[in-house]
Motif scaffolding. Structure first.
Motif, PDB file in Angstrom:
ATOM      1  N   SER A 115       0.570  -1.342  -0.390  1.00 29.96           N
ATOM      2  CA  SER A 115      -0.269  -0.162  -0.301  1.00 29.96           C
ATOM      3  C   SER A 115       0.826   1.237  -0.192  1.00 29.96           C
ATOM      4  CB  SER A 115      -1.372   0.516   1.188  1.00 29.96           C
ATOM      5  OG  SER A 115      -0.144   0.126   2.626  1.00 29.96           O
ATOM      6  N   GLY A 137      -9.173  -6.528   2.026  1.00 34.74           N
ATOM      7  CA  GLY A 137      -8.532  -5.411   1.684  1.00 34.74           C
ATOM      8  C   GLY A 137      -7.957  -6.573  -0.783  1.00 34.74           C
ATOM      9  N   THR A 157      -6.774   4.412   4.872  1.00 33.19           N
ATOM     10  CA  THR A 157      -6.700   3.371   4.285  1.00 33.19           C
ATOM     11  C   THR A 157      -5.954   3.631   2.666  1.00 33.19           C
ATOM     12  OG1 THR A 157      -7.807   1.737   3.109  1.00 33.19           O
ATOM     13  CG2 THR A 157      -8.968   3.669   3.085  1.00 33.19           C
ATOM     14  N   ALA A 174     -10.567   2.219   0.184  1.00 32.46           N
ATOM     15  CA  ALA A 174     -11.448   1.608   0.918  1.00 32.46           C
ATOM     16  C   ALA A 174     -13.133   1.470  -0.506  1.00 32.46           C
ATOM     17  CB  ALA A 174     -11.402   1.589   2.026  1.00 32.46           C
TER      18      ALA A 174
END
Lengths: 501, 243
Positions: free
Chosen positions: A178, A252, A341, A344
């Protein structure tokens, strides 16, 4: 679909008198906005691609660029706001689930801003932290019911493993995948220098970061990426991820294009495949099952590490937290509905969960009522923006906080909220080598250390003002809080009085 | 061979003894197991555990190279996030066997429960394998990202050898099943693929081991009867989102 019915969101204003057509903006923009027209010998912009990340503006040597909100407005309508129309059009174009990056931006109340802190006047005089010792040290983990001291003064009670923090703040779970390896490195180095911890997220631990293991909380989530016995034994603590504030009840998906060589090796999965972590751990369907995983991890780490369970703040958070404590967790991490995040589903992010402020007080109350507050530490996360938010969180009942967005902002994030595109122009939420290079780990670390160092001073000032000289004395001390612009029901749930009471 | 009596020992007491003994013992026999959990967790190569009685949930969780032989049945979560090693179960095993398993092999004489092989993944040389003698429950190979599952279906009709939703969300690895299984039993992310030379070689090798471990006549299993199932793509949810 080639043709979009949407006007651009942002307008690129290029001051022709200032622009020297140096093409810095062209090379810096990963979203393909600026381009150099060879025939006209001039730089132009494809405004429809602009995400307002500020990269070009900040790097333009002649300050020739300004990005503005596109001045074209839809016809006024209280029900159908611009954002509603734009999102609907986008779904009509793609047929997909709307994605968003970072935390919930909706104009819902920020309760931190409705809580005010106390200070001493005349009685119980304030303390000057510049002259007097002030303790921010925080231990996370199970605390004993009572202490047994031997005749010689030695401690006879065996103390459960603890995380020792120089201040009640840690860096939230953000996986390699990420965010870039450089960004992970910044978190790891800063955590080490500051005497706190960062969290790997569910991305495994890259070999080059093993040396920071003493300041690492390793995460175990449903996909079990990068989890093996070495990973569990090397970290300072282990966190089971059940949920995340930005997407409670949702798992995820790290898209395959981000799973490049290093990410694949760290997660121990093949190149280019989606890394899927569904919402449920399929071995956990009850508190009893959670206990099984907690103790599987304790067995695997020889009972030497505290085990945390991270959940999203949802309606029944207090009862869930009680179950987690009884399942044997040493730390409960609660992530509020504003939590950040990398990606999302927008509708989940913007509509699911509850504010962290309420969750902290509800959980703290419940654990105290049940007489098990000492069995777990409570870590609050999701929208901690500054040192005052930390002080308020601790006074509401948290032992410490996690910061994610704030840490990324310190590194250079400008909150354009396009993390899920994987093209982060600041080199943070990307795996593209030419973009990753933009984040200098040394500078990043320095900026992050600066931030927390500043916050530590501020927390000491605030504590001193209250006449308190240790963060421990503030924990759950809601007398230090007063509410403004809150209903009596909200005040009751927060367990604080109204201003003036 | 070192012999341990698990009678009246808690799992923690028992595992502490195993962890202490395993580095210096080649073989350890543990008798009177009564559901103690996490047996063999994180154990490295060099030691074989022979288990009598019932090992509890999460047998061999995070195991890293050891060998385990279970004389009877095993419960849920066998080989949870196992990295390396081998488990031979002379009976049946419960749900989620091989959850997120990344390496090693598990042989089960008869049936297994639900969600077996979920999240199994492979990386480089590490290819996890499940060899199931009997039938498997629903959601076999769910979210499977790598590795091999072989279902022999001994004693079952092919239709009964797997449950429903086999390979739902599958995006890596392969599943071999003996006999014709109706298409409705599979998730929509799965397709049948032609068997190749390499597949037969792998099957022969693993089934030979199965027959040896459980004393089953190899000639009763015809390799030609196997069907191979693979994911349609490595990115099952790639088109789900509006970018």
């Amino acid at each position: 679909m080639g043709f979009s019915m949407l006007a651009p969101e942002y307008r690129v204003d290029r001051d022709k008198d200032r622009c020297i057509d140096c093409k810095v903006c062209v090379t810096q923009c990963p979203y393909d906005v600026h381009y150099f027209d060879e025939e006209e010998e001039k730089v132009f912009a494809r405004e429809e691609n602009c995400v307002n990340c500020h990269r070009c503006v900040v790097l333009c040597p002649t300050r020739a660029l300004i990005i503005r909100k596109y001045p074209l407005e839809f016809r006024e309508n209280s029900a159908w706001k611009d954002i509603d129309i734009r999102q609907l059009q986008k779904q009509a174009e793609t047929g997909g689930i709307l994605l968003s990056g970072m935390g919930n931006p909706k104009p819902l109340p920020v309760f931190w801003d409705k809580i005010l802190l106390n200070a001493s006047q005349v009685t119980n005089p304030s303390i000057d932290p510049l002259r007097e010792p002030m303790e921010l040290k925080t231990f996370l983990g199970r605390k004993p019911e009572r202490l047994e001291i031997g005749c010689d003064g030695s401690l006879k009670t065996k103390i459960s493993p603890q995380l020792e923090l120089s201040a009640p703040v840690m860096f939230s779970a953000m996986s390699f995948g990420s965010i870039s390896l450089n960004a992970c490195r910044v978190l790891a180095e800063a955590a080490e220098q500051l005497g706190i911890y960062y969290n790997t997220g569910e991305g495994g631990l890259h070999q080059s970061l093993f040396k920071f293991a003493d300041h690492t909380v390793v995460q175990v989530a449903s996909g079990r990426f990068g989890v093996n016995s070495e990973y569990l034994k090397i970290g300072a603590g282990i966190e089971i991820k059940i949920g995340q504030g930005a997407k409670p009840g949702i798992g995820g998906h790290l898209p395959g294009e981000k799973v490049r060589e290093e990410v694949a090796a760290t997660r121990m999965i093949p190149l280019g495949t989606d890394a899927i972590s569904p919402a449920p751990h399929h071995d956990i369907y009850s508190i009893e099952d959670l206990r099984q995983l907690i103790f599987a991890l304790k067995e695997a780490s020889d009972y030497e590490k505290p085990v945390s369970v991270k959940i999203a703040a949802v309606h029944n958070v207090a009862a869930i937290a009680s179950g987690i404590a009884r399942a044997g967790a040493d730390i409960i991490t609660i992530d509020g509905f504003r939590g950040g995040t990398g990606a999302a589903p927008t509708r989940i992010r913007d509509n699911v969960g509850i504010p962290i402020e309420f969750a902290i007080s509800a959980v703290d109350n419940r654990l105290k009522e049940e007489g098990i507050r000492n069995q777990v530490s409570v870590v609050a996360a999701g929208s901690i923006r500054n040192s005052a938010d930390i002080v308020k969180a601790v006074a509401l009942g948290a032992d410490a906080v996690y910061i994610g967005t704030a840490a990324l902002l310190a590194m250079g994030c400008h909150l354009c909220r396009k993390c899920y595109m994987g093209k982060c122009s600041w080199g943070i939420a990307t795996q593209q080598p030419h973009l990753v290079k933009r984040l200098n780990p040394e500078i990043g670390r320095e900026r992050l250390v600066n931030l927390i160092t500043g916050w530590k001073h501020e927390i000491k000032e605030i504590l001193g003002g209250m006449g308190i000289n240790a963060i421990d004395s503030l924990r759950g001390n809601r007398h230090m809080l007063r509410g403004v612009d809150l209903s009596s029901r909200e005040l009751d749930i927060l367990g604080i009085k109204a201003a003036g009471e | 061979m070192k012999v341990l009596d698990a009678h009246k020992l808690s799992y923690r007491e028992l595992n502490d003894i195993i962890k202490e003994e395993a580095p210096r013992e080649k073989e350890i026999k543990i008798k009177n197991l009564r559901g103690q959990r996490y047996i063999g967790g994180t154990l490295k190569e060099g030691c074989t555990l022979y288990l009598d009685g019932i090992p509890g949930n999460d047998l061999a969780s995070f195991m890293n190279g050891a060998h385990i032989v279970v004389s009877g049945n095993a419960q849920d979560g066998v080989g949870n996030t196992m990295n390396k090693g081998e488990i031979v179960i002379h009976g049946h095993a419960g749900d989620i066997m091989g959850y997120a398993m990344r390496g090693g092999e598990i042989y089960v004489k008869t049936d297994v429960g639900y969600r077996v092989g979920i999240h199994m993944k492979e990386f480089g040389e590490q290819i996890p394998m499940l060899i199931i003698g009997g039938s498997a429950g629903n959601f076999l190979g769910e979210y499977m990202a790598g590795g091999v599952i072989i279902v022999l279906g001994i004693g079952d009709s092919p239709e009964e050898s797997i449950g429903n939703f086999c390979g739902t969300g599958m995006h890596g690895g392969r599943i071999y099943i003996r006999g014709e299984v109706p298409a409705f039993k599979f998730g929509k992310e799965v397709k049948e693929a032609a068997m190749e030379e390499e597949d037969y070689r792998l099957l022969k090798d693993k089934i030979k081991k199965y027959c040896k471990y459980f004393d089953y006549p190899m000639k009763k299993i015809n390799l030609e009867d196997f069907h191979k199932y693979v994911p349609i793509g490595s990115r099952p949810y790639g088109n789900l989102y509006a970018y």
